[in-house]
Write a protein that holds these residues in place. Structure first.
Motif, PDB file in Angstrom:
ATOM      1  N   ASN A 133       0.812  -1.215   0.000  1.00  0.00           N
ATOM      2  CA  ASN A 133       0.000   0.000   0.000  1.00  0.00           C
ATOM      3  C   ASN A 133       0.850   1.271   0.000  1.00  0.00           C
ATOM      4  O   ASN A 133       0.460   2.289  -0.570  1.00  0.00           O
ATOM      5  CB  ASN A 133      -0.928   0.025   1.215  1.00  0.00           C
ATOM      6  N   LEU A 134       2.014   1.202   0.647  1.00  0.00           N
ATOM      7  CA  LEU A 134       2.843   2.398   0.808  1.00  0.00           C
ATOM      8  C   LEU A 134       4.114   2.366  -0.042  1.00  0.00           C
ATOM      9  O   LEU A 134       5.012   3.180   0.148  1.00  0.00           O
ATOM     10  CB  LEU A 134       3.208   2.573   2.283  1.00  0.00           C
ATOM     11  N   ASP A 135       4.151   1.453  -0.965  1.00  0.00           N
ATOM     12  CA  ASP A 135       5.359   1.250  -1.770  1.00  0.00           C
ATOM     13  C   ASP A 135       5.818   2.526  -2.475  1.00  0.00           C
ATOM     14  O   ASP A 135       7.005   2.844  -2.496  1.00  0.00           O
ATOM     15  CB  ASP A 135       5.111   0.148  -2.809  1.00  0.00           C
ATOM     16  N   LYS A 136       4.889   3.283  -3.018  1.00  0.00           N
ATOM     17  CA  LYS A 136       5.280   4.473  -3.788  1.00  0.00           C
ATOM     18  C   LYS A 136       5.745   5.628  -2.906  1.00  0.00           C
ATOM     19  O   LYS A 136       6.246   6.637  -3.393  1.00  0.00           O
ATOM     20  CB  LYS A 136       4.144   4.927  -4.696  1.00  0.00           C
ATOM     21  N   TYR A 137       5.587   5.477  -1.582  1.00  0.00           N
ATOM     22  CA  TYR A 137       6.010   6.518  -0.652  1.00  0.00           C
ATOM     23  C   TYR A 137       7.252   6.126   0.139  1.00  0.00           C
ATOM     24  O   TYR A 137       7.532   6.705   1.195  1.00  0.00           O
ATOM     25  CB  TYR A 137       4.876   6.837   0.330  1.00  0.00           C
ATOM     26  N   GLN A 138       7.999   5.161  -0.344  1.00  0.00           N
ATOM     27  CA  GLN A 138       9.137   4.629   0.406  1.00  0.00           C
ATOM     28  C   GLN A 138      10.120   5.694   0.879  1.00  0.00           C
ATOM     29  O   GLN A 138      10.673   5.599   1.979  1.00  0.00           O
ATOM     30  CB  GLN A 138       9.885   3.585  -0.435  1.00  0.00           C
TER      31      GLN A 138
END
Length: 239
Positions: A133-138
């Protein structure tokens, strides 16, 4: 008929909330609760939020979005460093990352079962959902897998603008999270407590309300209570 049923359910829920406050809270902060409720009811604007391309097994956080926007919309520019205690599948973290553009968030969770409430949940899948879910905000996330107690031990020198307390709901843990959060909060920073009216059916004296009320009373000269409803928002005004 549908609208009538919705109104009926809303009234029943409010009556239960008031009963809970009077019984377990002994009336403390009752008028603040009523005041916050009517302010939110009268002044809130419709607020929609898109959890696009995410995998959530529940909508626990959805019901809080309008309320959080009502409380924090004028404080966005001052929120750059966020700590979240209790992340689960990342629903709240996802919201904070999109809502506070450019802010960095530290997510703390054990991602394993330690209480009976979650005995049928596979936490390997919950953590996997969080990562996806948060991959693009690493680049804006610091993930800490472990207890909040261990996190604060290892990061006692960090300061945050906003701390969201939504970890273990037993009163002892909530109180310790409140104390440690206050120590790691900047002056003029905010603590947002979730599930103020959460009730453990099998533990009559373990509700978060007991811990949050104790914190509000002990630190009353060092904080400003902004709102008390299903969530509690306070501002730190001195150390």
């Amino acid at each position: 008929k549908m609208k009538y049923n919705e109104i009926k359910l809303t009234i029943i829920k409010k009556v239960r909330d008031i009963y809970f406050l009077l019984r377990f809270g002994r009336g403390r902060f009752f008028f603040r609760y009523i005041y916050t409720y009517f302010c939110h009811l009268i002044f809130k604007k419709k607020f929609t939020f898109d959890f696009e391309k995410t995998i959530f097994s529940n909508k626990w956080f959805y019901q809080n979005i309008s309320y959080i926007n009502f409380l924090l919309k004028d404080k966005k520019k001052n929120i750059n460093k966020i700590l979240e205690i209790g992340s689960y599948e990342g629903q709240s973290a996802f919201f904070f990352l999109k809502y506070f553009v450019g802010a960095q968030i530290t997510c703390v969770d054990i991602w394993q079962n330690q209480v009976h409430n979650y005995k049928n949940i596979e936490f390997k899948n919950i953590e996997k959902n969080f990562d996806e879910n948060l991959d693009k905000y690493q680049e804006r996330i610091i993930k800490f897998k472990g207890s909040s107690k261990n996190f604060f031990k290892k990061n006692s020198n960090k300061n945050f603008d906003l701390i969201f307390v939504d970890g273990s709901h037993y009163k002892y843990h909530v109180y310790q999270d409140a104390i440690n959060s206050f120590k790691n909060l900047k002056i003029n920073g905010y603590i947002l407590f979730d599930d103020y009216l959460f009730k453990y059916k099998s533990k009559k004296n373990s509700h978060p309300l007991f811990a949050i009320n104790k914190f509000l009373i002990k630190y009353k000269k060092k904080i400003k209570i902004i709102a008390i409803y299903r969530q509690v928002l306070i501002k730190k005004i001195s150390d």
